[in-house]
Design an enzyme around this catalytic site. Sequence first.
Site, PDB file in Angstrom:
ATOM      1  N   TRP A 121      -1.681 -40.116 101.135  1.00  0.00           N
ATOM      2  CA  TRP A 121      -1.833 -40.186  99.667  1.00  0.00           C
ATOM      3  C   TRP A 121      -1.176 -41.434  99.118  1.00  0.00           C
ATOM      4  O   TRP A 121      -1.752 -42.114  98.254  1.00  0.00           O
ATOM      5  CB  TRP A 121      -1.297 -38.914  99.009  1.00  0.00           C
ATOM      6  CG  TRP A 121      -2.034 -37.693  99.470  1.00  0.00           C
ATOM      7  CD1 TRP A 121      -1.494 -36.609 100.107  1.00  0.00           C
ATOM      8  CD2 TRP A 121      -3.446 -37.426  99.370  1.00  0.00           C
ATOM      9  NE1 TRP A 121      -2.483 -35.699 100.393  1.00  0.00           N
ATOM     10  CE2 TRP A 121      -3.685 -36.164  99.958  1.00  0.00           C
ATOM     11  CE3 TRP A 121      -4.525 -38.131  98.839  1.00  0.00           C
ATOM     12  CZ2 TRP A 121      -4.958 -35.597 100.035  1.00  0.00           C
ATOM     13  CZ3 TRP A 121      -5.798 -37.573  98.915  1.00  0.00           C
ATOM     14  CH2 TRP A 121      -6.002 -36.320  99.500  1.00  0.00           C
ATOM     15  N   ASP A 161       3.928 -39.162  92.290  1.00  0.00           N
ATOM     16  CA  ASP A 161       2.849 -38.226  92.594  1.00  0.00           C
ATOM     17  C   ASP A 161       3.506 -36.933  93.068  1.00  0.00           C
ATOM     18  O   ASP A 161       4.028 -36.858  94.178  1.00  0.00           O
ATOM     19  CB  ASP A 161       1.947 -38.818  93.682  1.00  0.00           C
ATOM     20  CG  ASP A 161       0.844 -37.857  94.138  1.00  0.00           C
ATOM     21  OD1 ASP A 161       0.800 -36.710  93.644  1.00  0.00           O
ATOM     22  OD2 ASP A 161       0.031 -38.264  94.993  1.00  0.00           O
ATOM     23  N   LYS A 196      -2.805 -27.803  93.916  1.00  0.00           N
ATOM     24  CA  LYS A 196      -1.883 -27.451  94.989  1.00  0.00           C
ATOM     25  C   LYS A 196      -0.936 -26.347  94.531  1.00  0.00           C
ATOM     26  O   LYS A 196      -0.776 -25.352  95.200  1.00  0.00           O
ATOM     27  CB  LYS A 196      -1.088 -28.675  95.445  1.00  0.00           C
ATOM     28  CG  LYS A 196      -1.941 -29.876  95.864  1.00  0.00           C
ATOM     29  CD  LYS A 196      -2.592 -29.679  97.203  1.00  0.00           C
ATOM     30  CE  LYS A 196      -3.676 -30.707  97.542  1.00  0.00           C
ATOM     31  NZ  LYS A 196      -3.404 -32.105  97.260  1.00  0.00           N
TER      32      LYS A 196
HETATM   33  C1  LIG Z   1      -4.112 -33.450  97.345  1.00  0.00           C
HETATM   34  C2  LIG Z   1      -3.267 -34.598  96.967  1.00  0.00           C
HETATM   35  C3  LIG Z   1      -3.792 -35.710  96.288  1.00  0.00           C
HETATM   36  C4  LIG Z   1      -5.266 -35.845  95.950  1.00  0.00           C
HETATM   37  O1  LIG Z   1      -5.602 -35.006  94.925  1.00  0.00           O
HETATM   38  P1  LIG Z   1      -7.088 -34.965  94.324  1.00  0.00           P
HETATM   39  O2  LIG Z   1      -6.885 -34.098  93.124  1.00  0.00           O
HETATM   40  O3  LIG Z   1      -7.960 -34.357  95.383  1.00  0.00           O
HETATM   41  O4  LIG Z   1      -7.500 -36.340  93.986  1.00  0.00           O
HETATM   42  C5  LIG Z   1      -2.921 -36.720  95.935  1.00  0.00           C
HETATM   43  N1  LIG Z   1      -1.614 -36.668  96.243  1.00  0.00           N
HETATM   44  C6  LIG Z   1      -1.069 -35.631  96.890  1.00  0.00           C
HETATM   45  C7  LIG Z   1       0.374 -35.616  97.206  1.00  0.00           C
HETATM   46  C8  LIG Z   1      -1.888 -34.557  97.283  1.00  0.00           C
HETATM   47  O5  LIG Z   1      -1.362 -33.514  97.942  1.00  0.00           O
END
Ligand SMILES: *Cc1c(COP(=O)(O)O)cnc(C)c1O
Length: 357
Positions: A102, A169, A193
């Site tokens: 990511w 993030d 998540k």
């Molecule tokens: C799943 C995830 C993403 C991507 O998320 P999307 O909503 O599918 O774009 C980005 N960063 C982390 C840490 C993730 O677990």
Amino acid sequence: MSKVHNFSAGPGILPIDVLKQASEACLNFDNMNLSLLEISHRSKNYVAVMDEARALIKELFEVGDEYEVMYLGGGASTQFAMVPYNLLTETGYAAYVNTGVWSSKAIKEAKIIGNTKVIASSEDKKFNYIPKGYEVPNDADYLHITSNNTIYGTQMKSFPKCSVPLVCDMSSDLFSRKVNAKDFALIYAGAQKNIGPAGSTMVMVKKDILGKTGRKMLSMLDYQVHIKGESMYNTPPVFPVYVTMLTLRWLKQHGGISWIEEINQKKADLLYGEIDRNSMFYGTAAKEDRSFMNVCFLLHKPELEPEFDKFWNSLGISGIRGHRDVGGYRASIYNAMPIESVQVLVDAMKEFEKKFA
Ligand SMILES: *Cc1c(COP(=O)(O)O)cnc(C)c1O
């Protein structure tokens, strides 16, 4: 009906009460005799949902009006581009810590917008640890980090001290533990998540860092446009925001972050304890950096995987297959996962050891 023990990495498990309320709202929202899916996002009843969803973020983070909250479409992946687009100046540069797939994707997007510098990385060991002891530059436009690495099961236990805006993030560990939100200038997370269903992304930003790039901005990619429109500049992801609001309400009503953090700690201790004790398995992440959300582990004898797979499947366990980059197993134990389900997995591992060790 016996519920499956759902360890999915994402979209992940949601509280059963939230699912029930969400189902009801599909048929009859707020006793309007209309589905939430077929009313205007500008109706009074929906505006109240959006307002509450935004307010709950600030309340759970304990921050004031210097921050703004948005719910946007496009997933966390769109934030990989929106962050540099809104914060990276023509002449400046952005600093990144690379802790996995990511982060790497975030770096890739930022490079298209402007100058970037990767100041630390754990790529040398397949991202199985969190880099430490690196120096944070004080002249970068911002520093971008990923608090929890969903794929590798590593998690930052502390955050870099820095004088530049800290961007994080938090997709896979948002509201799983106490953090000092005021240390961050921008936090974003795909909801799917830990705080809701797929389709909406939460962005919380400190207002005073915006509007400084000199760039002519596309409206849909401009945080200031979405802030001004109170996340209704265009049609927002109506249903995902509603379910996220219900999940945040669930969290608050049960006792908030301190309540969930204690439970998450117990779940993680239980599962890592078994991984370390059990002679059949071993953990893949460096011990001091182990994620409390995504627990990655392998069999010492990978040839036993088909046997183990058959076994846990028969017990109603779902979603523990590892990411293709790491292999083996990954049990995601997000906020809504009850400790009883973790115990079922632990018991399965014990039983498996008895049979095959
Ligand atoms: C799943 C995830 C993403 C991507 O998320 P999307 O909503 O599918 O774009 C980005 N960063 C982390 C840490 C993730 O677990």
